[in-house]
Design an enzyme around this catalytic site. Sequence first.
Site, PDB file in Angstrom:
ATOM      1  CE  LYS A   1      -0.265  -4.642   2.795  1.00  0.00           C
ATOM      2  NZ  LYS A   1      -0.877  -5.895   2.243  1.00  0.00           N
TER       3      LYS A   1
ATOM      4  CB  THR B   1      -1.001  -0.196   1.049  1.00  0.00           C
ATOM      5  OG1 THR B   1      -1.378   1.092   1.456  1.00  0.00           O
ATOM      6  CG2 THR B   1      -0.177  -0.461   2.529  1.00  0.00           C
ATOM      7  CG  ASP B   2      -1.246   5.097  -0.780  1.00  0.00           C
ATOM      8  OD1 ASP B   2      -1.709   4.316  -0.094  1.00  0.00           O
ATOM      9  OD2 ASP B   2      -1.806   5.777  -1.306  1.00  0.00           O
TER      10      ASP B   2
ATOM     11  CE1 TYR C   1      -3.500  -2.727   5.610  1.00  0.00           C
ATOM     12  CE2 TYR C   1      -3.330  -0.391   5.188  1.00  0.00           C
ATOM     13  CZ  TYR C   1      -3.563  -1.727   4.676  1.00  0.00           C
ATOM     14  OH  TYR C   1      -3.114  -1.868   3.243  1.00  0.00           O
TER      15      TYR C   1
END
Length: 353
Positions: A162, A132-133, A158
């Site tokens: 990641k 994810t960014d 989160y």
Amino acid sequence: MLLVTGGCGFIGSAFILQWLAQSSEPLLNLDLITYAGNPHNLDSVATHPGYHFVHGDIGDSALVAGLLAQHRPRAIVHFAAESHVDRSSAGPLAFVQTNVVGTLKLLEAACAYQGSLPAQQAAAFRFINVSTDEVYGSLEPGDPPFTELHRYQPNSPYSASKAGADHLVRAWHHTYGLPTISTHCSNNYGPRQFPEKLIPLVIHKALGGLPLPVYGDGLQVRDWLHVDDHCAALRAVLEKGQPGQTYNIGGRSERTNLTVVRTVCATLDELRPLPGGRKYAEQISHVTDRKGHDRRYAIDDRKISSELGWSPRVAFEQGMRDTVAWYLDNPQWVQGVTTGSYRQWLTQQYGTA
Ligand code: NAD
Ligand code: DAU
């Protein structure tokens, strides 16, 4: 064949549907079916000869090793994750367990399997890590968008989980030579997204006549990408991406949350008008901000665009219109996922279901 993890979720299911529509190569979907996983997302391919499903955990090493030995995939496309930021601040442990430990177990199994392949197949094997960014942290309004060289600065449990997975993926490439590629994508939207995320949540609440919760001032900025464009980017990465590299994927559609919510409302006004000339936007309600809310994400997609020839195709306004229309046309899908545990989450997060 391909092994896809988390294929019953929002993006994984879109990837599988697109793959089976465009390729004759079979695909195996390994999914634990957590609250966010929905096998009905794949009803239309359930009997497709190229589609195979296994109900299980990426962290179950024996299961994964057996599947790899039996099906001998040429690549793993790893979507499985806990993916909702608000849930990660309410209960971080599951995020570390699935996103970090689960990815570690998957890497170990992939590495043992890849090492057992003949040299040519081993070199052609790919492990695609769908990240994810959000691992890059938050931008100020005038900052340049994230490039692949932006430093890691995750701000939520989160994004930290990641980021942990990304570092493991990188280490498995450098230490063990596993041909890994990580991608960093911005916010996806489209059909079959679980209605705890902003766009489907707002559609669901708007139709129910409920307040539309906008966190804080609503001027946080996200870059929105149609899920089918994301899946096309992943196909390009799988075919042409270089092992050890990372690619940023974005929609070239930065919008404030308030703009997104107003766009949903305006589309509903058109497609499902309220009686008496009332407008859905009257239901917008500013609520307490998300803890540690990142202000802005933006993607510099020049690398994937110039090296792999991918760029987004779906214009935000058209994609949003199609998405709202999909939710209006599929009330039974929404009904099927808005179960007791979903209502429990709404009460915990917003004080009312
Ligand atoms: P999702 O929450 O809709 O789906 C996740 C899927 O993973 C579900 O089907 C779930 O059952 C499955 N899963 C969870 N734990 C598992 C486990 N231990 N073993 C096997 N399966 C398990 O997520 P999504 O929005 O489709 O996101 C998919 C991936 O893309 C995630 O890795 C996420 O971090 C990443 N991503 C998402 C977005 C976005 O906007 N949604 C953007 C960028 C990156
Ligand atoms: O940027 C990529 C990320 O996009 C992915 O890695 C995540 O898996 C995905 O969930 C998404 O994260 P966001 O936190 O950006 O998505 P979400 O839909 O939860 O929220 C979008 C924005 O809307 C965010 O700024 C928070 C805000 N929001 C969200 C909800 C649920 C609200 O204002 N009100 C809400 O009720």
